[in-house]
Design a protein around this motif. Structure first.
Motif, short mmCIF file in Angstrom:
data_model
loop_
_atom_site.label_atom_id
_atom_site.label_comp_id
_atom_site.label_asym_id
_atom_site.label_seq_id
_atom_site.Cartn_x
_atom_site.Cartn_y
_atom_site.Cartn_z
N ASP A 37 0.82 -1.21 0.00
CA ASP A 37 0.00 0.00 0.00
C ASP A 37 0.86 1.26 0.00
O ASP A 37 0.57 2.22 -0.72
N THR A 38 1.95 1.25 0.75
CA THR A 38 2.86 2.39 0.79
C THR A 38 3.53 2.61 -0.56
O THR A 38 3.67 3.74 -1.02
N ARG A 39 3.94 1.50 -1.17
CA ARG A 39 4.61 1.58 -2.48
C ARG A 39 3.67 2.16 -3.54
O ARG A 39 4.05 3.02 -4.33
N ILE A 40 2.43 1.70 -3.54
CA ILE A 40 1.45 2.20 -4.51
C ILE A 40 1.12 3.66 -4.24
O ILE A 40 1.05 4.47 -5.17
N ALA A 41 0.96 4.02 -2.98
CA ALA A 41 0.68 5.42 -2.64
C ALA A 41 1.82 6.32 -3.09
O ALA A 41 1.59 7.43 -3.61
N ALA A 42 3.06 5.87 -2.91
CA ALA A 42 4.21 6.68 -3.33
C ALA A 42 4.24 6.84 -4.85
O ALA A 42 4.50 7.94 -5.36
N LEU A 43 3.96 5.76 -5.57
CA LEU A 43 3.93 5.85 -7.03
C LEU A 43 2.84 6.81 -7.50
O LEU A 43 3.06 7.61 -8.41
N CYS A 44 1.69 6.74 -6.88
CA CYS A 44 0.58 7.63 -7.25
C CYS A 44 0.94 9.08 -6.96
O CYS A 44 0.68 9.98 -7.78
N ALA A 45 1.56 9.33 -5.80
CA ALA A 45 1.95 10.70 -5.44
C ALA A 45 2.99 11.25 -6.42
O ALA A 45 2.91 12.40 -6.85
N GLU A 46 3.95 10.39 -6.77
CA GLU A 46 4.98 10.84 -7.71
C GLU A 46 4.39 11.09 -9.09
O GLU A 46 4.78 12.04 -9.78
N ALA A 47 3.45 10.24 -9.51
CA ALA A 47 2.80 10.44 -10.81
C ALA A 47 2.00 11.74 -10.80
O ALA A 47 1.99 12.47 -11.78
N ARG A 48 1.33 12.02 -9.68
CA ARG A 48 0.56 13.26 -9.55
C ARG A 48 1.46 14.48 -9.66
O ARG A 48 1.12 15.47 -10.31
N ALA A 50 4.14 14.65 -11.27
CA ALA A 50 4.77 14.71 -12.60
C ALA A 50 4.01 15.65 -13.53
O ALA A 50 4.39 15.79 -14.70
N GLY A 51 2.95 16.23 -13.10
CA GLY A 51 2.25 17.23 -13.88
C GLY A 51 1.26 16.68 -14.88
O GLY A 51 1.14 17.20 -15.98
N GLY A 52 0.54 15.64 -14.52
CA GLY A 52 -0.53 15.15 -15.39
C GLY A 52 -0.04 14.39 -16.61
O GLY A 52 -0.66 14.47 -17.67
N ASP A 53 1.05 13.67 -16.48
CA ASP A 53 1.57 12.85 -17.58
C ASP A 53 0.57 11.73 -17.86
O ASP A 53 0.34 10.85 -17.04
N ALA A 54 -0.02 11.75 -19.04
CA ALA A 54 -1.06 10.77 -19.41
C ALA A 54 -0.51 9.36 -19.47
O ALA A 54 -1.20 8.40 -19.12
N GLU A 55 0.76 9.20 -19.88
CA GLU A 55 1.37 7.87 -19.95
C GLU A 55 1.50 7.26 -18.56
O GLU A 55 1.27 6.07 -18.37
N LEU A 56 1.88 8.08 -17.60
CA LEU A 56 2.02 7.59 -16.22
C LEU A 56 0.66 7.19 -15.65
O LEU A 56 0.53 6.17 -14.98
N ALA A 57 -0.34 8.02 -15.94
CA ALA A 57 -1.69 7.69 -15.47
C ALA A 57 -2.16 6.37 -16.07
O ALA A 57 -2.73 5.52 -15.37
N ALA A 58 -1.89 6.18 -17.35
CA ALA A 58 -2.29 4.93 -18.02
C ALA A 58 -1.52 3.74 -17.44
O ALA A 58 -2.09 2.66 -17.25
N ALA A 59 -0.24 3.94 -17.17
CA ALA A 59 0.57 2.85 -16.59
C ALA A 59 0.04 2.46 -15.21
O ALA A 59 -0.04 1.28 -14.87
N LEU A 60 -0.35 3.46 -14.43
CA LEU A 60 -0.93 3.16 -13.11
C LEU A 60 -2.27 2.44 -13.25
O LEU A 60 -2.57 1.52 -12.50
#
Length: 122
Positions: A37-48, A50-60
């Motif tokens: 859960d911590t790992r996923i939360a960190a990835l989501c926070a970092e993706a957020r 990143a300034g709305g990168d659509a590729e990162l959102a799709a990867a998540l």
């Protein structure tokens, strides 16, 4: 802040880890989900950040089916353990699978033990 390429690699690594975890769980092994859960939360926070990168959102978003399969496997394991605790027969429990595997006879093509040779006394 992590760059987008590193973040994509981290997401891919998590996807691979989830697939491996699912395979282990389907084999009847316990999975260590500590920190997931911590790992996923960190990835989501970092993706957020990143300034709305659509590729990162799709990867998540592509992680969701992998998370669902791990959740389903976890549910099956919990139900199997509950059945075993209640003494109900459950052919999917690890104990019964192991018993069935070890209870099988040896394959017919294995050589038998060599005959004993008599010892000579002089």
């Amino acid at each position: 802040m992590t760059d987008a390429a590193t973040l994509r690699r981290d997401i891919q690594a998590l996807a691979a880890a989830l697939e491996e975890t699912h395979a282990q769980m389907e084999a009847g092994l316990a999975a260590d989900l500590t920190g997931l859960d911590t790992r996923i939360a960190a990835l989501c926070a970092e993706a957020r950040s990143a300034g709305g990168d659509a590729e990162l959102a799709a990867a998540l978003e592509r992680l969701l089916p992998a998370l669902d399969t791990v959740a389903a496997a976890l549910t099956r394991q919990r139900e199997t353990l509950a059945a075993a605790a209640e003494g109900r027969h459950d052919p999917h429990s690890a104990r019964q699978r192991a018993s069935a595997a070890y209870g099988r006879g040896a394959p017919a093509d294995l050589p038998s033990d060599p005959p004993a040779t008599p010892s000579r006394q002089s």
